[in-house]
Design a protein around this motif. Sequence first.
Motif, short mmCIF file in Angstrom:
data_model
loop_
_atom_site.label_atom_id
_atom_site.label_comp_id
_atom_site.label_asym_id
_atom_site.label_seq_id
_atom_site.Cartn_x
_atom_site.Cartn_y
_atom_site.Cartn_z
N TYR A 142 0.61 3.81 1.92
CA TYR A 142 -0.30 5.27 3.34
C TYR A 142 1.17 4.25 4.56
O TYR A 142 0.98 4.88 5.05
CB TYR A 142 -1.00 4.91 3.28
CG TYR A 142 -2.16 5.75 2.46
CD1 TYR A 142 -2.65 6.39 2.41
CD2 TYR A 142 -2.13 4.97 0.78
CE1 TYR A 142 -2.90 6.95 1.09
CE2 TYR A 142 -3.27 5.24 0.21
CZ TYR A 142 -3.58 6.75 -0.19
OH TYR A 142 -3.82 7.22 -0.16
N TRP A 186 0.72 -0.98 0.27
CA TRP A 186 0.14 0.03 -0.13
C TRP A 186 0.96 1.06 -0.33
O TRP A 186 2.41 1.20 0.44
CB TRP A 186 -0.92 -0.36 0.70
CG TRP A 186 -0.28 0.01 2.64
CD1 TRP A 186 0.58 0.08 3.03
CD2 TRP A 186 -0.70 0.93 3.81
NE1 TRP A 186 0.81 0.33 4.48
CE2 TRP A 186 -0.24 1.02 5.08
CE3 TRP A 186 -2.23 1.56 3.91
CZ2 TRP A 186 -0.67 1.07 5.70
CZ3 TRP A 186 -3.25 1.52 4.93
CH2 TRP A 186 -1.40 1.87 6.27
N LYS A 193 -7.61 2.73 3.25
CA LYS A 193 -6.59 2.19 2.34
C LYS A 193 -6.37 1.08 2.71
O LYS A 193 -5.83 0.15 1.37
CB LYS A 193 -5.89 2.80 2.34
CG LYS A 193 -5.95 4.51 1.64
CD LYS A 193 -6.27 4.37 0.48
CE LYS A 193 -6.65 6.19 -0.06
NZ LYS A 193 -8.17 5.89 -1.07
#
Lengths: 285, 191
Positions: A188, A186, A215
């Motif tokens: 983030y 991911w 997310k």
Amino acid sequence: MKIALYPGCSLNSTAKEYKMSLIDVFRELAIPLKELDEWSCCSASAGHSTDPFLTYALCLRNLVIAENEGYSEITLPCAACYNLLKSAHNAIVNEVPEALEANQELQKIMKSFYKKTLNISHPLEVLARVENKIIDKVKNPLSSLKVVPYYGCLLTRPREVAFDNVEQPVLMDNLLKLTKAEVKKWSYKTDCCSGSLSVANTPQAEKSTSLLAEKARQAGADAIVTACPLCQMTLESRQDKDIQQIPIFYFTELIALSFSLDNCKTYFEKHLINPFSLLNKLQLI
Amino acid sequence: MEYKEQSSFALNLEKKSHQPISSCFQCAKCTIECPMNGFQEHKNYEILHLIKLGDENTVYNSSTPYFCTNCKTCATRCPNGIDISKVLDTIKIKAKAKNRVPKRGENSSIFSELFLKSMQGIPLFGGEGRSYELLLMALYKLKTKNFFADAALGKELFKRNKLPFLPHNAIKIRKGEVKNIFKIAKERQEK
């Protein structure tokens, strides 16, 4: 060589399960660790937004104690403490005036000053050194668990303090892979959770944490894994309560779970977002 | 407003924050990546520009410094090596000394002040050197008059034995060191 543990205030209150699991994992891996005697708070964000001299003095005090007790390494599980103490060390090395002045004052107060000899580490770094030992201890592979590692701000920034790549840290990813957990990608992992303003500006923290949870879900993860007591607390307490909340683990808890250590249930009972339904469903506990 | 080559305000902030504010060329990288840009009254690069213009009033009245989480994204992105969070910290320190903390910045300012107070211990109960969460939250509620915020969270933490009732009395041999550090810092500020 024995490593000094600087737990920081959170690990004795809101992050008790982090301290318990960290000590258990280190003991299981036979890494000698002892809590630093008489340590004091690093003053967190309240310190540096009030007086840099005060922050340097409070941080250096702990480094002086560790040096005088003969340690060569001090490990800090809290990202905020890690960042501040390492910044104080760097400030002495780079001769920042306020830091040098603070060190001089400590000579008067403690009859000793900081001599720049310590290696300041985060437990992620210590564990990354013993990967083979970890592989040997995994009895309960977490292969059914899908996670995203979350590093947050203070372990990865600024550049001088970071122990890994600023843009794409992988230390925690690698450790989690050793437990056989499925580590999802991911974008983030180094975003901010707004932890330092979680009380003074709650709406901001709610926005940040809900975005992170969303997310993580989109990435296909069942849980977020952190290495910071402030991130864990903020992500658990400020996450959107109207939708299915996503559990937040400490990396040490998952390593302990993969080792099948006895105390695992005690850690998870302390969570604000109950992780048992997930772990039971995946037959991991 | 008249543009001055280098305002004394800018020079002073540069010196106090140890950041090369004057080298900002308004690329706005600090702001694009700032997780708080949706909450900012003035964007990071605007604050730097206002400082260069010497517009003290707007800088001190802005709530931007009080919405910074100190995540250091700006410091990592800035091509000129400016750690904007340190500039914002310096603005907060100066605003506090001048008694000019804006209304929207009060909560975060009060929280910092009480945090530092709670780690100096309290008479009879002790607790010098470590933060004392319960006292911190109680004083914060009294000061901000927001008594019910996070009451449920407090209860949940209490149930899980995560909110110690008494202060952490762990410093026994080196008593007074932390208090002395605070004392010297205070004397230094007053100088």
